[in-house]
Design an enzyme around this catalytic site. Structure first.
Site, PDB file in Angstrom:
ATOM      1  N   GLU A 226     -94.848 -23.340   1.008  1.00 48.36           N
ATOM      2  CA  GLU A 226     -95.556 -23.950   2.134  1.00 48.36           C
ATOM      3  C   GLU A 226     -96.866 -23.214   2.351  1.00 48.36           C
ATOM      4  O   GLU A 226     -97.900 -23.814   2.582  1.00 48.36           O
ATOM      5  CB  GLU A 226     -94.686 -23.906   3.405  1.00 48.36           C
ATOM      6  CG  GLU A 226     -95.365 -24.562   4.603  1.00 48.36           C
ATOM      7  CD  GLU A 226     -94.466 -24.728   5.823  1.00 48.36           C
ATOM      8  OE1 GLU A 226     -93.233 -24.769   5.665  1.00 48.36           O
ATOM      9  OE2 GLU A 226     -95.006 -24.812   6.937  1.00 48.36           O
ATOM     10  N   ARG A 304     -90.040 -21.553  16.118  1.00 50.46           N
ATOM     11  CA  ARG A 304     -88.877 -22.410  15.863  1.00 50.46           C
ATOM     12  C   ARG A 304     -87.570 -21.672  16.187  1.00 50.46           C
ATOM     13  O   ARG A 304     -86.578 -22.289  16.568  1.00 50.46           O
ATOM     14  CB  ARG A 304     -88.886 -22.941  14.426  1.00 50.46           C
ATOM     15  CG  ARG A 304     -87.925 -24.103  14.217  1.00 50.46           C
ATOM     16  CD  ARG A 304     -88.130 -24.802  12.877  1.00 50.46           C
ATOM     17  NE  ARG A 304     -89.119 -25.871  12.929  1.00 50.46           N
ATOM     18  CZ  ARG A 304     -88.885 -27.109  13.395  1.00 50.46           C
ATOM     19  NH1 ARG A 304     -87.694 -27.451  13.815  1.00 50.46           N
ATOM     20  NH2 ARG A 304     -89.845 -27.996  13.431  1.00 50.46           N
ATOM     21  N   GLU A 707     -83.998 -30.215   6.199  1.00 47.83           N
ATOM     22  CA  GLU A 707     -83.552 -28.879   6.595  1.00 47.83           C
ATOM     23  C   GLU A 707     -82.220 -28.812   7.343  1.00 47.83           C
ATOM     24  O   GLU A 707     -81.434 -27.894   7.118  1.00 47.83           O
ATOM     25  CB  GLU A 707     -84.636 -28.219   7.472  1.00 47.83           C
ATOM     26  CG  GLU A 707     -85.921 -27.949   6.733  1.00 47.83           C
ATOM     27  CD  GLU A 707     -87.035 -27.552   7.684  1.00 47.83           C
ATOM     28  OE1 GLU A 707     -87.545 -28.418   8.420  1.00 47.83           O
ATOM     29  OE2 GLU A 707     -87.368 -26.358   7.696  1.00 47.83           O
TER      30      GLU A 707
END
Ligand code: MTE
Ligand code: LUZ
Ligand code: MOS
Length: 787
Positions: A226, A304, A707
């Site tokens: 990423e 997160r 995910e």
């Protein structure tokens, strides 16, 4: 519909970066990196390497034409080290040579003198020293401090959660090809072509439009590409810029594990307050994230964690503190779940600790506190279409949780050294990048005159099935066969400014953008037909199985004819679609908002058997009820559920990412880093999908899948713990993941080990269990000592 790449993958025909035909005169680069975790560079000597036959040049920080800076969020990361090194594996110099072999040989001839400084590898130590990246964050709901007094039981504890190596099959790599006019095309194995483009432009001192990044597909990313594909792409581009020749850089598995970041290890403290009948009244947690040496994506990962610290539970009083702690490890980065799994592990641990004290089944407290429709989450978003209880109840109906518990209890009563355990693991995972800005995507659709269709989106195929999903969405929207549709490589000249393919949102975002582009083309085609056939209502035109219908009746035209007519009538057959997720926002000054378009829910039941004399265990079954909304492609999505689960199980059990206090990874090869394999996977794996559920926020009602299933794996830790407690009911085992067979053995027989240490073996009790255990441990130790 099968994954579009299935046949080519199995035949080995799919092309990755280094399968592209080799241009003449291509050169190869290799990285010289620090072997010291923390220190000042006194002298870097590349002269000897430069004299080796076949070496074209050796580049260092001084050779960057632009800025030596590749930090994605915080500008704290150099491409090549200057003056100091901060982790083992930090790139210091780059060799460019006529073959990879020569390049690697030359790397061994570079030397660097470093004044070593003491490295920090423990996040708590880093925190105490003020080595914090960004600012620590705190989420509040209700009033924890004034609730403790009302609780019947308060339990405190600590979790130590290990990192995880991505082990994508294709290691990090890139090929940079110089273009006319000083530009550069980079074939990169990246989840984020635009990030590579921006960074390469910056280090070369060029405008973004001089850099073209192209990605056909990548051999797995799992978050590891990423952000962290950027450095290797930039290094290849730097070498191509200096030599004027194409340059390829491929990391060996060893270098990849050494130089790249991993899932963040966390160390966390929790405090949970409950009533005696199992209601959670208050929960407080402090997360110390081991961020590694630079920020990378750590602050986003931390966010997160904050969002997922109460998992699927409604807790009325919550305080969540979290900090990114700078240590001397490679910068840790995105990994499937992106900090969410760590947050969830801690509350699952707190529930385990509280229920063990109360003598209550763990699943009873879990169920009592599951989210209900409209519950307030600690970040201010109310849950909508809440499917926590629905998936749990479906799982209970299909698999009978109470009966499983009873069956396991009676097995454990009847067996001494073999114990069974189980755990229920509900999940609630927010879909959208937590940084609202990133929730945008574009798609470019071309219809060719023969009726075939070419689509470029900003999304990257990494094995997850993106291109299969986009083709299915487009085929459905156009009313034509999927075989007519080709999904092109992802390329910054065809789609600009894409967000990373990440956050499980790639199909959602790029699927919506594709629908918007197709909508424009269909609108034009319909007006043409209205005009040509003198019809009155464009909205009554549909295309079904390639036949053009009006009010459900054939018009005599089919798709190829419609397209032909459009071309000859000079109607545009291309469109660009742009999508930005509506209705999401977050206010970081208040730590409240509506960051997620929706949540993914599910419930897993995991059963294990533990050999309590040997510490070994088997995962017997995993049964899942999962919410996919209306899947676009059930086969591909089931693959994601099983793959995610495998990765979660591995993280919790086998994958032990060890580093010593000099900052060197000990498990730095696939010989010492144990991955789950097909034999480790449960004998029985059953995945049920919630039926008749919709998701108005996903294209055609689908839900993101990439995910969330990883987090089912967390249940394995608690299932093994359950079995261990059947063997030693009073033991207070640590919440220290992964729970490897070695740890199971050592924890079950901790006292025996202590006795062995003090040479007090003779003090052993007469209890059969301990005598057997001692024998087992002695055998085990001998085995280890004899290699
Ligand atoms: N599946 C495969 N086969 N390979 C991958 O690299 N990455 C995972 C998941 N599934 C990955 C995968 C991660 S971390 C994410 S965020 C999503 O796929 C990204 O793709 P999506 O947004 O299309 O789900
Ligand atoms: N990347 C990111 C992510 O930048 N923001 C996120 O919220 C996220 N979530 C999951 C995976 N990658
Ligand atoms: Mo996935 S961690 O969002 O690449």
């Amino acid at each position: 519909m099968k994954h579009i790449d299935a046949a080519a993958h199995t035949r080995g025909e799919s092309q990755y970066v280094d399968d592209l035909p080799q241009p003449a005169e291509m050169l190869y680069a290799a990285v010289f990196s620090s072997d010291v975790a923390h220190g000042k560079i006194l002298k870097l000597d590349t002269a000897k390497a430069g004299t080796i036959d076949g070496v074209v040049m050796v580049l260092t920080a001084a050779d960057l034409p632009g800025e030596n800076q590749i930090g994605p969020i915080i500008q704290d990361e150099t491409l090549l080290a200057v003056d100091a090194v901060h982790y083992v594996g930090e790139p210091v110099a780059l060799v460019v040579a006529t073959s990879p072999e020569v390049a690697h040989k030359a790397v061994k001839n570079i030397s660097v003198k470093i004044k070593e400084l003491r490295p920090v590898t423990d996040p708590r130590e880093a925190f105490a020293k003020g080595q914090i990246i960004g600012t620590p964050r705190t989420f509040h709901l209700g009033d924890v401090d004034n609730t403790w007094a009302q609780c019947d039981l308060i339990m405190e504890g600590r979790c130590d959660i290990s990192g995880q190596e991505h082990v994508y099959l294709e290691t990090q790599r890139a090929r940079a090809v110089p273009l006319e006019g000083g530009g550069m095309r980079i074939h990169s194995s990246t989840q984020s072509p635009a990030a590579v483009q921006r960074a390469a432009a910056k280090i070369l001192g060029l405008p973004n439009n001089k850099i073209e990044v192209d990605v056909k597909r990548i051999g797995g990313g799992f978050g590891g590409k990423e952000d962290q594909a950027t450095a290797w792409s930039c290094l290849a581009a730097l070498a191509a810029w200096h030599t004027g020749k194409p340059v390829e850089l491929v990391l060996s598995r060893h270098d990849d594990i050494k130089m790249t970041g991993k899932r963040h290890p966390y160390s966390s403290d929790f405090k949970i307050g409950v009533t005696k009948d199992g209601k959670i009244l208050a929960y407080e947690v402090k997360h110390y994230q081991n961020s590694g040496a630079t920020a990378d994506l750590s602050t986003a990962v931390l966010e997160r964690t904050l969002f997922h610290s109460t998992n699927s539970y409604f807790v009325p009083n919550v305080k969540i503190f979290a900090a990114c702690c700078r240590t001397n490890l490679p910068p840790n980065t995105a990994f499937r779940g992106f900090g969410g799994p760590q947050g969830m592990f801690v509350i699952e641990s707190a529930i385990a600790k509280a229920t063990e004290k109360l003598g209550m089944p763990r699943e009873e407290m879990q169920y009592k506190n599951l989210l209900q429709e409209g519950d307030m989450l600690p970040y201010g978003q109310r849950t909508a279409d809440t499917r926590s209880r629905i998936t749990w109840d479906e799982a209970d109906k299909a698999f009978n949780i109470a009966a499983i518990h009873k069956r396991i209890d009676s097995y454990n009563e009847a067996h001494f050294e073999i114990k069974k355990g189980f755990a229920v693991m509900p999940i609630c995972f927010g879909i959208s990048f937590t940084n609202t800005m990133l929730n945008q995507a574009s798609s470019l659709v071309h219809v060719y005159t023969d009726g075939s269709v070419g689509i470029t989106t900003g999304g990257v195929e990494m094995g997850q099935g993106l291109i299969t999903n986009i083709a299915a969405i487009a085929a459905k929207a156009l009313g034509i066969r999927p075989e007519r549709i080709k999904i092109e490589s992802t390329n910054t000249t065809r789609v600009a400014n894409m967000s990373a393919s990440a956050a499980s949102a790639t199909t959602d975002l790029n699927g919506h953008a594709t629908l918007l582009a197709i909508g424009q083309i269909l609108e034009r085609l319909k007006s043409l037909l209205v005009h040509e056939q003198h019809l009155s209502h464009a909205e009554k035109i549909t295309i079904v199985d390639e036949q053009v219908l009006y009010d459900g009746q054939p018009t005599g035209w089919d798709w190829p004819k419609l397209v032909q007519k459009a071309y000859t009538s000079r109607v545009a057959l291309s469109a660009h679609g742009y999508y930005a997720t509506p209705g999401i926002w977050f206010d970081r000054t208040k730590e409240k908002g509506h960051p997620f378009a929706y949540h993914v829910f599910g419930t897993a039941i995991i059963e294990v058997t533990v050999d309590c004399l040997r510490g070994t265990y088997d995962i017997n079954s995993v049964k899942i009820v999962h919410d996919l909304g209306r899947p676009i492609n059930e086969l591909v999505d089931r693959g994601q559920i099983e793959g995610g689960l495998a990765q979660g199980l591995g993280w919790m059990t086998l994958e032990e990412l060890k580093f010593d206090d000099t900052g060197h990874y000990l498990s730095n090869s696939l010989a010492t880093y144990k991955l789950p394999d097909v034999y480790f996977m449960p004998d029985l794996l059953e995945v049920k999908l919630l039926e008749n559920v919709d998701n108005p926020r996903g294209p055609y009602g689908t839900k993101a899948v990439g995910e969330p299933p990883l987090m089912y794996g967390i249940g394995a830790f608690f299932a093994i713990r359950h079995a261990m407690r059947a063997f030693r009911p009073k033991a207070d085992f640590p919440f220290h993941s992964p729970l490897t067979p070695e740890k199971v053995l050592m924890q079950l027989h901790a006292e025996v080990l202590d006795n062995l240490k003090d040479g007090k073996l003779e003090k052993k009790t007469k209890r059969r269990r301990d005598v057997l255990a001692i024998k087992a441990v002695v055998l085990f130790k001998q085995k280890i000592e004899n290699g």
